[in-house]
Scaffold this motif. Structure first.
Motif, PDB file in Angstrom:
ATOM      1  N   VAL A  70       0.884  -1.232  -0.026  1.00 37.31           N
ATOM      2  CA  VAL A  70       0.081   0.062   0.040  1.00 37.31           C
ATOM      3  C   VAL A  70       0.753   1.224   0.031  1.00 37.31           C
ATOM      4  O   VAL A  70       2.015   1.198   0.412  1.00 37.31           O
ATOM      5  CB  VAL A  70      -0.960   0.074   1.186  1.00 37.31           C
ATOM      6  CG1 VAL A  70      -1.918  -1.263   1.103  1.00 37.31           C
ATOM      7  CG2 VAL A  70      -0.230  -0.009   2.764  1.00 37.31           C
ATOM      8  N   PHE A  71       0.239   2.187  -0.563  1.00 36.53           N
ATOM      9  CA  PHE A  71       1.142   3.582  -0.517  1.00 36.53           C
ATOM     10  C   PHE A  71       0.220   4.770  -0.828  1.00 36.53           C
ATOM     11  O   PHE A  71      -1.077   4.257  -1.151  1.00 36.53           O
ATOM     12  CB  PHE A  71       2.215   3.679  -1.671  1.00 36.53           C
ATOM     13  CG  PHE A  71       1.530   3.649  -3.043  1.00 36.53           C
ATOM     14  CD1 PHE A  71       1.471   4.992  -3.764  1.00 36.53           C
ATOM     15  CD2 PHE A  71       1.324   2.490  -3.672  1.00 36.53           C
ATOM     16  CE1 PHE A  71       0.917   4.712  -5.054  1.00 36.53           C
ATOM     17  CE2 PHE A  71       0.652   2.591  -5.111  1.00 36.53           C
ATOM     18  CZ  PHE A  71       0.444   3.430  -5.783  1.00 36.53           C
ATOM     19  N   ASP A  72       0.721   6.006  -0.434  1.00 40.46           N
ATOM     20  CA  ASP A  72      -0.215   7.296  -0.778  1.00 40.46           C
ATOM     21  C   ASP A  72       0.701   7.739  -1.992  1.00 40.46           C
ATOM     22  O   ASP A  72       1.749   8.027  -2.088  1.00 40.46           O
ATOM     23  CB  ASP A  72       0.113   8.341   0.600  1.00 40.46           C
ATOM     24  CG  ASP A  72      -0.843   7.725   1.628  1.00 40.46           C
ATOM     25  OD1 ASP A  72      -1.910   6.938   1.581  1.00 40.46           O
ATOM     26  OD2 ASP A  72      -0.241   8.237   2.972  1.00 40.46           O
ATOM     27  N   TRP A  73      -0.363   8.141  -2.975  1.00 34.44           N
ATOM     28  CA  TRP A  73       0.175   8.585  -4.186  1.00 34.44           C
ATOM     29  C   TRP A  73       0.646  10.240  -3.788  1.00 34.44           C
ATOM     30  O   TRP A  73       0.258  10.679  -2.759  1.00 34.44           O
ATOM     31  CB  TRP A  73      -1.080   9.201  -5.184  1.00 34.44           C
ATOM     32  CG  TRP A  73      -1.826   7.996  -5.670  1.00 34.44           C
ATOM     33  CD1 TRP A  73      -3.027   7.210  -5.257  1.00 34.44           C
ATOM     34  CD2 TRP A  73      -1.339   7.103  -6.686  1.00 34.44           C
ATOM     35  NE1 TRP A  73      -3.143   6.254  -5.936  1.00 34.44           N
ATOM     36  CE2 TRP A  73      -2.229   6.213  -6.708  1.00 34.44           C
ATOM     37  CE3 TRP A  73      -0.294   7.099  -7.443  1.00 34.44           C
ATOM     38  CZ2 TRP A  73      -2.178   5.218  -8.042  1.00 34.44           C
ATOM     39  CZ3 TRP A  73       0.021   6.213  -8.613  1.00 34.44           C
ATOM     40  CH2 TRP A  73      -1.007   5.218  -8.677  1.00 34.44           C
ATOM     41  N   PRO A  74       1.573  10.537  -4.493  1.00 33.62           N
ATOM     42  CA  PRO A  74       2.224  11.980  -4.420  1.00 33.62           C
ATOM     43  C   PRO A  74       0.647  12.847  -4.278  1.00 33.62           C
ATOM     44  O   PRO A  74       0.172  12.957  -5.054  1.00 33.62           O
ATOM     45  CB  PRO A  74       2.930  12.383  -5.333  1.00 33.62           C
ATOM     46  CG  PRO A  74       3.428  10.900  -5.953  1.00 33.62           C
ATOM     47  CD  PRO A  74       2.179   9.780  -5.540  1.00 33.62           C
ATOM     48  N   GLY A  75       0.975  13.694  -3.201  1.00 35.39           N
ATOM     49  CA  GLY A  75      -0.117  14.790  -2.940  1.00 35.39           C
ATOM     50  C   GLY A  75      -1.298  14.401  -2.022  1.00 35.39           C
ATOM     51  O   GLY A  75      -2.029  14.999  -1.672  1.00 35.39           O
ATOM     52  N   PHE A  76      -1.263  13.157  -1.671  1.00 40.44           N
ATOM     53  CA  PHE A  76      -2.313  12.450  -0.844  1.00 40.44           C
ATOM     54  C   PHE A  76      -1.856  11.906   0.407  1.00 40.44           C
ATOM     55  O   PHE A  76      -0.607  11.467   0.647  1.00 40.44           O
ATOM     56  CB  PHE A  76      -2.982  11.454  -1.586  1.00 40.44           C
ATOM     57  CG  PHE A  76      -3.755  11.898  -2.758  1.00 40.44           C
ATOM     58  CD1 PHE A  76      -5.124  12.126  -2.580  1.00 40.44           C
ATOM     59  CD2 PHE A  76      -3.074  12.107  -4.021  1.00 40.44           C
ATOM     60  CE1 PHE A  76      -5.703  12.367  -3.648  1.00 40.44           C
ATOM     61  CE2 PHE A  76      -3.881  12.626  -5.070  1.00 40.44           C
ATOM     62  CZ  PHE A  76      -5.315  12.849  -4.989  1.00 40.44           C
ATOM     63  N   GLY A  77      -2.453  11.869   1.522  1.00 38.78           N
ATOM     64  CA  GLY A  77      -2.081  11.029   2.633  1.00 38.78           C
ATOM     65  C   GLY A  77      -0.701  11.608   3.192  1.00 38.78           C
ATOM     66  O   GLY A  77      -0.517  12.979   3.609  1.00 38.78           O
ATOM     67  N   ARG A  78       0.044  10.584   3.538  1.00 36.31           N
ATOM     68  CA  ARG A  78       1.474  11.098   4.204  1.00 36.31           C
ATOM     69  C   ARG A  78       2.431  11.105   3.309  1.00 36.31           C
ATOM     70  O   ARG A  78       3.701  11.501   3.572  1.00 36.31           O
ATOM     71  CB  ARG A  78       1.761  10.023   5.346  1.00 36.31           C
ATOM     72  CG  ARG A  78       0.758   9.684   6.400  1.00 36.31           C
ATOM     73  CD  ARG A  78       0.131  10.861   6.984  1.00 36.31           C
ATOM     74  NE  ARG A  78      -0.494  10.475   8.005  1.00 36.31           N
ATOM     75  CZ  ARG A  78      -1.568  11.396   8.491  1.00 36.31           C
ATOM     76  NH1 ARG A  78      -1.779  12.642   8.010  1.00 36.31           N
ATOM     77  NH2 ARG A  78      -2.387  10.883   9.483  1.00 36.31           N
ATOM     78  N   SER A  79       2.118  11.187   1.898  1.00 33.35           N
ATOM     79  CA  SER A  79       3.214  11.312   0.928  1.00 33.35           C
ATOM     80  C   SER A  79       3.450  12.962   0.726  1.00 33.35           C
ATOM     81  O   SER A  79       2.613  13.415   1.401  1.00 33.35           O
ATOM     82  CB  SER A  79       2.971  10.654  -0.516  1.00 33.35           C
ATOM     83  OG  SER A  79       3.031   9.338  -0.211  1.00 33.35           O
ATOM     84  N   ASP A  80       4.526  13.391   0.097  1.00 30.65           N
ATOM     85  CA  ASP A  80       4.695  14.648   0.110  1.00 30.65           C
ATOM     86  C   ASP A  80       3.595  15.449  -0.609  1.00 30.65           C
ATOM     87  O   ASP A  80       3.134  15.032  -1.779  1.00 30.65           O
ATOM     88  CB  ASP A  80       6.027  15.019  -0.593  1.00 30.65           C
ATOM     89  CG  ASP A  80       7.359  15.039   0.106  1.00 30.65           C
ATOM     90  OD1 ASP A  80       6.920  15.067   1.485  1.00 30.65           O
ATOM     91  OD2 ASP A  80       8.367  14.695  -0.333  1.00 30.65           O
TER      92      ASP A  80
END
Length: 294
Positions: A70-80
């Motif tokens: 699982v991951f957060d797309w850039p611009g979302f959640g805990r990603s930059d």
């Protein structure tokens, strides 16, 4: 929830404790990600305006049998997230190709939710992404699919960006409240709202909405009949954002891909009924013979 101990939470009920412990540095900033469990790989792709938080309870059901990424797309959640960041629907698919290479994955099952099917399909068709099986969940693929609120906000972005933070937060909260079939518990709703609170969060939300572009979905439609990957459609039976009729439209474009409806679930089917959602993924893999442990 740690990546090493994730399966120890299974059966203990829903959790709102959700952290991603790992980082991949991309051209659009750091991407927060994690992997849970062991076995054949499954990659879960969140949509918008949600973040990887939506997968937390699905992971609980998959991780005892699968290695779940699982991951957060850039611009979302805990990603930059930052001004000037390129989070267009043309750019985001390149991040998926990078992550597959970073993880060393070959032909995993990909579960793409909401707008993420556009990213997965564009990655596959235009970036050569190797996908073994594909689950398209409550999928925004066949235009039109942008909600009325998001369309108005996107088309009046200069005005949206001038709104006081508290007013904007209230609008975002009202929009998110319609994503589930049943009202969310307050702590769950706070989890979905957390990335969008405060001036920085509101700014990130409007950047995400500004990127909504159905024109980047349209070129996928004529290619769907030639998709050489097994596909299953998974849909909340009470999805008010992308109604079940859209599932039938998409199935027709995919030459009759089977649809499974998640009971008692709205657009956020992974939130409303995570066990049924996860069970459908595992059943699809079993049908394909992809349920053997590595």
């Amino acid at each position: 929830m740690s990546s090493d101990l994730s399966t120890s939470h299974a059966g203990n009920g829903p959790t709102t404790d959700w952290q991603l412990s790992r980082t991949h540095t991309s051209p659009q900033g750091d991407i927060r990600w994690d992997a849970f469990g062991s076995g054949p790989p499954i990659v879960l792709l969140h949509g918008t305006p949600n973040w990887s938080f939506i997968w937390r309870n699905v992971v609980e059901h998959l991780a005892p049998q699968r290695r779940v990424y699982v991951f957060d797309w850039p611009g979302f959640g805990r990603s930059d997230r930052f001004a000037g960041q390129n989070i267009s629907w043309d750019e985001q698919p390149r991040r998926l190709t990078e992550l597959f290479a970073h993880w060393g994955l070959a032909a995993p099952t990909v579960v793409a939710f909401d707008f993420a099917p556009i990213f997965a399909l564009r990655s596959h068709f235009f970036e050569g992404l190797d996908i073994g099986a594909l689950v398209l969940a409550d999928a925004a693929v066949v235009p039109p699919f942008v909600t009325d609120f998001s369309r108005v906000a996107r088309d009046n972005m200069a005005t949206m960006r001038q709104l006081p933070t508290n007013i904007a937060e209230g609008m975002i909260a009202a929009h998110l409240a319609g994503t589930t079939h049943r009202p969310m518990a307050p702590e769950v709703f706070d989890g979905y709202m957390a990335p969008w609170r405060g001036a920085d969060g509101v700014a990130a939300y409007w950047r995400a909405v500004a990127a909504y572009d159905e024109n980047l979905a349209a070129p996928l439609i004529p290619r769907l009949s030639r998709l050489g990957v097994p596909v299953r459609l998974l849909w909340g039976d009470h999805d008010a954002w992308i109604p079940p009729a859209k599932a039938h439209e998409l199935a027709a474009a995919l030459a009759g891909a089977q649809i499974r409806f998640v009971p008692d679930a709205g657009h956020f089917a992974p939130e409303d009924n995570p066990r049924s959602f996860a069970d459908e993924i595992l059943a699809f893999e079993a049908e394909l013979g992809r349920d053997q442990r590595e």
